[in-house]
Design a protein around this motif. Structure first.
Motif, PDB file in Angstrom:
ATOM      1  N   ILE A 345      32.460  42.572  40.331  1.00 53.37           N
ATOM      2  CA  ILE A 345      32.844  42.420  38.922  1.00 53.37           C
ATOM      3  C   ILE A 345      34.265  42.931  38.695  1.00 53.37           C
ATOM      4  O   ILE A 345      35.056  42.318  37.969  1.00 53.37           O
ATOM      5  CB  ILE A 345      31.843  43.158  38.012  1.00 53.37           C
ATOM      6  CG1 ILE A 345      30.482  42.470  38.072  1.00 53.37           C
ATOM      7  CG2 ILE A 345      32.352  43.208  36.572  1.00 53.37           C
ATOM      8  CD1 ILE A 345      29.393  43.198  37.314  1.00 53.37           C
ATOM      9  N   LEU A 346      34.594  44.053  39.324  1.00 54.74           N
ATOM     10  CA  LEU A 346      35.945  44.592  39.196  1.00 54.74           C
ATOM     11  C   LEU A 346      36.973  43.604  39.728  1.00 54.74           C
ATOM     12  O   LEU A 346      38.047  43.420  39.143  1.00 54.74           O
ATOM     13  CB  LEU A 346      36.040  45.918  39.957  1.00 54.74           C
ATOM     14  CG  LEU A 346      37.417  46.607  39.931  1.00 54.74           C
ATOM     15  CD1 LEU A 346      37.831  46.935  38.507  1.00 54.74           C
ATOM     16  CD2 LEU A 346      37.400  47.872  40.792  1.00 54.74           C
ATOM     17  N   PHE A 347      36.656  42.938  40.826  1.00 55.16           N
ATOM     18  CA  PHE A 347      37.569  41.934  41.380  1.00 55.16           C
ATOM     19  C   PHE A 347      37.756  40.777  40.398  1.00 55.16           C
ATOM     20  O   PHE A 347      38.879  40.280  40.214  1.00 55.16           O
ATOM     21  CB  PHE A 347      37.022  41.422  42.719  1.00 55.16           C
ATOM     22  CG  PHE A 347      37.949  40.484  43.434  1.00 55.16           C
ATOM     23  CD1 PHE A 347      38.973  40.969  44.218  1.00 55.16           C
ATOM     24  CD2 PHE A 347      37.793  39.107  43.314  1.00 55.16           C
ATOM     25  CE1 PHE A 347      39.838  40.102  44.874  1.00 55.16           C
ATOM     26  CE2 PHE A 347      38.643  38.232  43.959  1.00 55.16           C
ATOM     27  CZ  PHE A 347      39.676  38.735  44.740  1.00 55.16           C
ATOM     28  N   VAL A 348      36.676  40.343  39.764  1.00 56.13           N
ATOM     29  CA  VAL A 348      36.755  39.262  38.775  1.00 56.13           C
ATOM     30  C   VAL A 348      37.611  39.689  37.579  1.00 56.13           C
ATOM     31  O   VAL A 348      38.421  38.908  37.061  1.00 56.13           O
ATOM     32  CB  VAL A 348      35.343  38.850  38.322  1.00 56.13           C
ATOM     33  CG1 VAL A 348      35.421  37.880  37.149  1.00 56.13           C
ATOM     34  CG2 VAL A 348      34.586  38.208  39.472  1.00 56.13           C
ATOM     35  N   ILE A 349      37.436  40.932  37.126  1.00 56.92           N
ATOM     36  CA  ILE A 349      38.224  41.444  35.992  1.00 56.92           C
ATOM     37  C   ILE A 349      39.708  41.419  36.326  1.00 56.92           C
ATOM     38  O   ILE A 349      40.535  40.967  35.524  1.00 56.92           O
ATOM     39  CB  ILE A 349      37.760  42.873  35.627  1.00 56.92           C
ATOM     40  CG1 ILE A 349      36.346  42.832  35.055  1.00 56.92           C
ATOM     41  CG2 ILE A 349      38.731  43.514  34.629  1.00 56.92           C
ATOM     42  CD1 ILE A 349      35.718  44.200  34.889  1.00 56.92           C
ATOM     43  N   LEU A 350      40.049  41.892  37.528  1.00 58.12           N
ATOM     44  CA  LEU A 350      41.452  41.868  37.943  1.00 58.12           C
ATOM     45  C   LEU A 350      41.976  40.433  38.030  1.00 58.12           C
ATOM     46  O   LEU A 350      43.128  40.164  37.694  1.00 58.12           O
ATOM     47  CB  LEU A 350      41.601  42.573  39.302  1.00 58.12           C
ATOM     48  CG  LEU A 350      41.308  44.079  39.317  1.00 58.12           C
ATOM     49  CD1 LEU A 350      41.380  44.619  40.748  1.00 58.12           C
ATOM     50  CD2 LEU A 350      42.274  44.824  38.410  1.00 58.12           C
ATOM     51  N   ALA A 351      41.118  39.510  38.460  1.00 52.78           N
ATOM     52  CA  ALA A 351      41.536  38.113  38.594  1.00 52.78           C
ATOM     53  C   ALA A 351      41.851  37.498  37.232  1.00 52.78           C
ATOM     54  O   ALA A 351      42.900  36.858  37.064  1.00 52.78           O
ATOM     55  CB  ALA A 351      40.437  37.311  39.301  1.00 52.78           C
ATOM     56  N   TYR A 352      40.964  37.687  36.252  1.00 47.77           N
ATOM     57  CA  TYR A 352      41.238  37.047  34.963  1.00 47.77           C
ATOM     58  C   TYR A 352      42.377  37.753  34.209  1.00 47.77           C
ATOM     59  O   TYR A 352      43.087  37.130  33.424  1.00 47.77           O
ATOM     60  CB  TYR A 352      39.965  36.902  34.113  1.00 47.77           C
ATOM     61  CG  TYR A 352      39.507  38.090  33.309  1.00 47.77           C
ATOM     62  CD1 TYR A 352      40.236  38.542  32.208  1.00 47.77           C
ATOM     63  CD2 TYR A 352      38.297  38.727  33.593  1.00 47.77           C
ATOM     64  CE1 TYR A 352      39.782  39.612  31.444  1.00 47.77           C
ATOM     65  CE2 TYR A 352      37.844  39.784  32.844  1.00 47.77           C
ATOM     66  CZ  TYR A 352      38.592  40.228  31.773  1.00 47.77           C
ATOM     67  OH  TYR A 352      38.136  41.275  31.011  1.00 47.77           O
TER      68      TYR A 352
END
Length: 561
Positions: A345-352
């Motif tokens: 989830i943290l990776f997704v947050i950084l991506a968006y």
């Protein structure tokens, strides 16, 4: 060695696969029960109606308590709703949650229509270029950045990665607008935020449906994709325009405010359904119909009370829908499950967030070549307000069951939405204050109060004229009341004229920028008039182009409003 379905590049396969197996993400109560006969339906409906009413009452009471707490703690209302909904999942014996069909077919049209009828087309037109840039190329670019990162960072296939990209490139600015109501910001920035949201929702739905077409057919050429997008978008705009204009003469003939309310509800919900049934974008249809009705229909209403009733109704409807949506978001999310996949989830947050940074700062940097540039501090607000909401969750839940990574996508989107609403929602008011976007001087404060008094007095005089024409008021009483308002008008105009002259003789300061809004409207009126004269061949093109160039130069010298 290739990755198996559900295997993430950062080793989160087992956690997310467990989500799909345990059915943590469930449908709403209505979707959990299937009945075999009409008699069974009647029995089940009769048995569940009291339960549904009790649930609604409890949710309303919770929302009321949340309103009291958030007001005392001075935190965003929608963030409080999400936090309040989180423990309900464990306390409630029966599972409730977001129904994507309900969100997309009922809640979304209400929210879009309410935003559209409150949007001034003239202000939208003056900020159309940055809005179109953010909602169009900006949304596509952000989706591409997110999809690429998720493809190579988490091991999703391209379809799944693109679905997440489209879902999380959509910005829900309910929290952002709520902050703007508490902290005064330039009206142009507010218009850009509202306009981007208005068209971003429609763009997200169009892109999402296009990806599902690619998934179903297996291939789609660039030409076919562009043609499909244009067909859906332009077709939706035409449906909305036709229905919006058809409702105008009916609205003018209706003398009953309650009947007018019913017409607007039918227009909002009916336009969406008709657009969808015709194979075009229902969201675009509602946007266009709402803009037409709000800017051309409400102004034709003969009664001020009728206009107030309509706007108040839609304000209440939007507030109620948002209340239930954000409470249900909190109820839908399972914290324990999301904690197990926190790295993903943290990776997704950084991506968006990276996608938003690139789309805002890079694209708006080139805006200065063809429109007034957006101040850097405004761009910070546009990035910080990158909050996700109900549409993102509804789109995730509506992904077909046959999509390989469906459970993965739902989990990742839910985690990103939770962080967005809580983390960014709580920090946004503080950050906007720290940026000091709008500095209000005593002079500007006095000017705005005088403008408010002038607008109110003029509206009262117009209402008095309407009452006189209808025979409600005798002429003697009309003249007495009209004269009392005219005194206020003259006083306000006199002081405003002095302030404006003082403004012209002193150095231009940022806090006086809203006074330039009047000059901007006058210059735009001039520009529209001479352009219309050119179309009618009244004036020669060389003179018109020179004059328009001079007007554009004057517009660029004005402060942002």
């Amino acid at each position: 060695m290739g990755r198996q379905p559900g295997e993430f590049g950062i080793g989160m396969m087992s956690a997310i696969s467990w989500i799909g197996g345990s059915s943590v993400i469930e449908w709403s109560i209505a979707q959990q029960t299937s009945l075999d006969s009409n008699s069974a339906v009647d029995t089940q409906t009769a048995a569940t109606i009291p339960e549904v009413v009790i649930i609604l009452i409890i949710l309303l009471l919770i929302a009321t308590i949340v309103a009291l707490v958030t007001q005392s703690l001075r935190i965003p209302y929608v963030t409080g709703l999400v936090l309040a909904g989180l423990p309900i999942t464990e306390l409630w014996s029966r599972r409730i949650g977001l129904d994507p069909v309900l969100v997309l077919n009922l809640f979304l049209p209400i929210l879009i229509f309410e935003a559209a009828i409150n949007t001034d087309i003239r202000r939208l037109r003056s900020t159309f270029k940055p809005i179109a840039l953010l909602a169009g190329p900006g949304s596509i670019f952000s989706s591409a950045v997110i999809a690429t990162l998720l493809k190579f960072g988490l091991g999703l296939d391209w379809i799944s990665a693109c679905l997440v990209g489209v879902i999380l490139a959509n910005t829900d600015t309910v929290s952002m607008i709520a902050v703007f109501k508490e902290i005064r910001v330039p009206s142009r920035l507010t218009t850009i935020v509202e306009g981007e949201t208005l068209f971003n929702d429609a763009a997200a739905l169009v892109s999402f449906n296009l990806l599902l077409v690619v998934y179903a057919t297996g291939s789609l050429t660039a030409v076919q994709g562009i043609r499909e997008v244009l067909l859906v978008a332009i077709g939706g705009a035409m449906v909305g325009a036709v229905l919006g204009y058809l409702c105008l003469p009916i609205f003018v003939r209706l003398q009953d405010p309650l009947s007018s309310l019913l017409l607007t509800v039918a227009l909002a919900l009916g336009t969406f359904q008709i657009g969808q049934s015709l194979g075009v974008s229902g969201a675009v249809s509602v946007v266009v119909a709402g803009l037409i009705f709000g800017n051309l229909g409400l102004s034709r209403s003969s009664s001020a009370s009728e206009r107030i009733a309509l706007l108040s109704f839609w304000n209440y409807a939007s507030f109620g829908v948002n209340t239930f949506i954000f409470l249900l978001i909190g109820i839908e999310i399972n914290i324990e499950t999301l904690w197990k996949i926190a790295p993903a989830i943290l990776f997704v947050i950084l991506a968006y967030q990276l996608g938003r940074i690139l789309s805002v700062y890079l694209l708006l940097a080139g805006l200065r070549w063809f429109d007034r540039p957006i101040p850097l501090v405004w761009q910070h607000v546009l990035f910080l307000g990158n909050i996700k909401g109900s549409l993102s969750m509804a789109l995730a839940l509506s992904i077909p069951l046959t999509v390989t990574y469906r459970s993965d996508i739902i989990a990742l989107v839910f985690g990103a939405v939770l962080f967005s609403l809580v983390g960014q929602g709580l920090s946004l008011p503080w950050m906007v204050k720290r940026l000091k976007i709008a500095r209000i001087s005593d002079t500007l404060q006095q000017a705005k109060q005088l403008q408010m008094q002038l607008i109110a007095s003029k509206a009262a005089q117009e209402e008095l004229s309407s009452l006189l024409r209808s025979g409600v008021l005798p002429k003697a009483i009309y003249e007495e009341l009209w004269a009392s308002y005219q005194v206020r008008v003259v006083q306000s105009e006199h002081v405003l004229r002095d302030l404006y002259n003082q403004r012209q003789s002193t150095r231009r300061e940022p806090e006086h920028s809203e006074l330039d809004a009047i000059r901007r409207r006058l210059l735009l009126a001039e520009k529209g008039a001479v352009a219309n004269a050119l179309r009618k061949q009244i004036l020669p093109e060389d003179l018109v182009q020179t004059y328009i160039k001079e007007l554009d130069e004057k517009l660029l010298t004005l402060e942002d409003d």
